[in-house]
Design a protein around this motif. Structure first.
Motif, short mmCIF file in Angstrom:
data_model
loop_
_atom_site.label_atom_id
_atom_site.label_comp_id
_atom_site.label_asym_id
_atom_site.label_seq_id
_atom_site.Cartn_x
_atom_site.Cartn_y
_atom_site.Cartn_z
N GLN A 11 0.69 -1.19 0.42
CA GLN A 11 -0.28 0.23 -0.07
C GLN A 11 0.87 1.41 -0.13
N VAL A 12 0.58 2.16 -0.68
CA VAL A 12 0.79 3.72 -0.52
C VAL A 12 0.11 4.32 -0.25
N LEU A 13 0.78 5.57 0.55
CA LEU A 13 -0.41 6.75 1.34
C LEU A 13 0.28 7.40 0.42
N LYS A 14 -0.52 8.41 0.46
CA LYS A 14 0.06 9.83 0.93
C LYS A 14 -0.78 10.45 2.51
N THR A 15 0.53 11.59 3.04
CA THR A 15 0.39 12.09 3.70
C THR A 15 -1.05 12.05 4.70
N GLY A 16 -1.62 12.12 5.58
CA GLY A 16 -3.12 12.96 5.86
C GLY A 16 -4.17 11.23 5.97
N GLN A 17 -3.10 10.21 5.13
CA GLN A 17 -4.56 9.99 4.71
C GLN A 17 -4.69 8.83 5.74
N SER A 18 -5.82 8.35 5.59
CA SER A 18 -6.18 7.14 6.66
C SER A 18 -6.14 5.41 5.88
N MET A 19 -6.08 4.85 6.74
CA MET A 19 -6.32 3.33 5.93
C MET A 19 -6.67 1.88 6.48
N THR A 20 -7.24 1.32 6.28
CA THR A 20 -7.63 0.20 7.94
C THR A 20 -6.41 -1.44 7.53
N LEU A 21 -5.23 -1.91 8.23
CA LEU A 21 -4.57 -3.23 7.59
C LEU A 21 -5.07 -4.18 8.37
N GLN A 22 -5.64 -4.74 7.38
CA GLN A 22 -6.33 -5.63 7.64
C GLN A 22 -5.86 -7.61 8.39
N CYS A 23 -6.42 -8.12 9.61
CA CYS A 23 -5.54 -8.69 10.12
C CYS A 23 -6.98 -9.93 10.38
N ALA A 24 -7.33 -11.50 10.16
CA ALA A 24 -8.26 -12.21 10.32
C ALA A 24 -7.20 -13.68 10.58
N PRO A 75 -8.24 -5.62 13.74
CA PRO A 75 -7.47 -4.51 12.39
C PRO A 75 -6.99 -3.48 12.68
N LEU A 76 -5.95 -2.87 12.67
CA LEU A 76 -4.93 -1.65 12.80
C LEU A 76 -5.71 -0.43 11.65
N ARG A 77 -5.71 -0.14 12.78
CA ARG A 77 -5.83 1.47 11.88
C ARG A 77 -4.70 3.01 11.68
N LEU A 78 -4.48 3.38 10.48
CA LEU A 78 -4.01 4.43 10.57
C LEU A 78 -4.46 5.69 10.26
N LEU A 79 -5.11 6.76 11.32
CA LEU A 79 -5.95 7.65 10.69
C LEU A 79 -5.45 8.84 10.52
N SER A 80 -4.23 9.34 9.94
CA SER A 80 -3.78 9.50 9.73
C SER A 80 -1.97 9.71 9.34
N ALA A 81 -1.68 9.40 8.33
CA ALA A 81 -0.29 8.61 8.01
C ALA A 81 0.52 9.52 8.27
N ALA A 82 1.62 9.39 8.42
CA ALA A 82 2.95 10.31 8.06
C ALA A 82 3.98 9.05 7.75
N PRO A 83 4.60 9.70 7.09
CA PRO A 83 6.26 9.37 6.89
C PRO A 83 6.81 8.63 7.58
N SER A 84 6.17 8.53 9.18
CA SER A 84 7.63 7.90 9.49
C SER A 84 6.65 6.39 9.76
N GLN A 85 5.62 6.38 9.68
CA GLN A 85 4.94 4.79 9.28
C GLN A 85 5.61 4.32 8.06
N THR A 86 6.33 4.65 7.56
CA THR A 86 7.35 3.87 6.32
C THR A 86 7.18 2.35 6.96
N SER A 87 7.20 1.42 6.80
CA SER A 87 7.70 0.32 7.16
C SER A 87 6.56 -1.09 7.18
N VAL A 88 7.19 -2.18 7.26
CA VAL A 88 6.52 -3.81 7.21
C VAL A 88 5.94 -3.33 7.96
N TYR A 89 4.67 -4.17 7.62
CA TYR A 89 3.60 -4.38 9.38
C TYR A 89 3.26 -5.99 9.22
N PHE A 90 3.36 -7.18 10.35
CA PHE A 90 3.01 -8.13 10.56
C PHE A 90 2.48 -8.20 11.65
#
Lengths: 113, 114
Positions: A11-24, A75-90
């Motif tokens: 996923q590529v996001l712009k700064t300030g966008q929100s998104m949800t990472l799903q985990c089941a 689910p993991l929610r990013l409410l307002s994405a920041a460049p510091s949140q660039t990472s790999v999430y597990f």
């Protein structure tokens, strides 16, 4: 196949966008958790849950929200994405106290521009 | 907070060599985990151990609780063993208030050359 399913894989996001990472997971595991993996650092715990309706913060919770309405989903929610949140999430799950070990999802590679 | 140290950080060896990766931790644990991560890939659990020794194929994991130390050995190494090997420890019990889950080492990047 039994296991932990993470979406999306990339996923590529712009700064300030929100998104949800799903985990089941379909193993009836009580414990679910989110980690982030950054170069040169070990995986770090973001949030975890020991059952439906129960969540708690890990080592690096700022900027992230979670909920656990069912045993299966975390689910993991990013409410307002920041460049510091660039990472790999597990996402990972286990029975309580890690009995029988942990099962990891395949990871989500997130880039915030 | 538990501190988990792995050594070496990087290891390059020839096919067939015996490989040892070390892990030490600072406080008591309920279990220690060895994980494998291939480049760009997910994380796979290799072993979970709280005492003694476990063996799976060419992989052997040992733990010394008194010394707070564990080793992962690979016998007859093969290029497909090339991966990052991660040591992680889990806390003694869910405290209800503190962070639970795994504390990870930074990983050992292993390359096996043919």
């Amino acid at each position: 196949n039994a296991g932990v399913t993470q979406t999306p894989k990339f996923q590529v996001l712009k700064t300030g966008q929100s998104m949800t990472l799903q985990c089941a997971q379909d193993m009836n595991h009580e414990y679910m958790s989110w980690y982030r993996q950054d170069p040169g650092m070990g995986l770090r715990l973001i949030h975890y849950s020991v059952g439906a309706g129960i969540t708690d913060q890990g080592e690096v919770p700022n900027g992230y929200n979670v909920s656990r309405s069912t045993t299966e989903d975390f689910p993991l929610r990013l409410l307002s994405a920041a460049p510091s949140q660039t990472s790999v999430y597990f996402c990972a799950s286990s029975y309580l106290f890690g009995v029988n070990g942990y099962t990891f999802g395949s990871g989500t590679r997130l880039t915030v521009v | 907070k538990n501190e988990v140290e792995q050594s070496p950080q990087n290891l390059t060896a020839q096919e067939g060599e015996f490989i040892t990766i070390n892990c030490s931790y600072s406080v008591g644990i309920s279990a220690l985990h060895w994980l494998q991560q291939h480049p760009g890939g997910g994380i796979v659990s290799l072993f979970m151990l709280s005492s003694g020794k476990k063996k799976h194929g060419r992989l052997i994991a040992t733990i010394n609780i008194q010394e707070k130390h564990s080793s992962l050995h690979i016998t007859a190494s093969h290029p497909r063993d090339s991966a990052v090997y991660i040591c992680a420890v889990s806390s003694l019990m869910y405290s209800g208030g503190g962070a639970d889950g795994l504390t990870f080492g930074k990983g050992t990047h292993l390359i096996i050359q043919p």
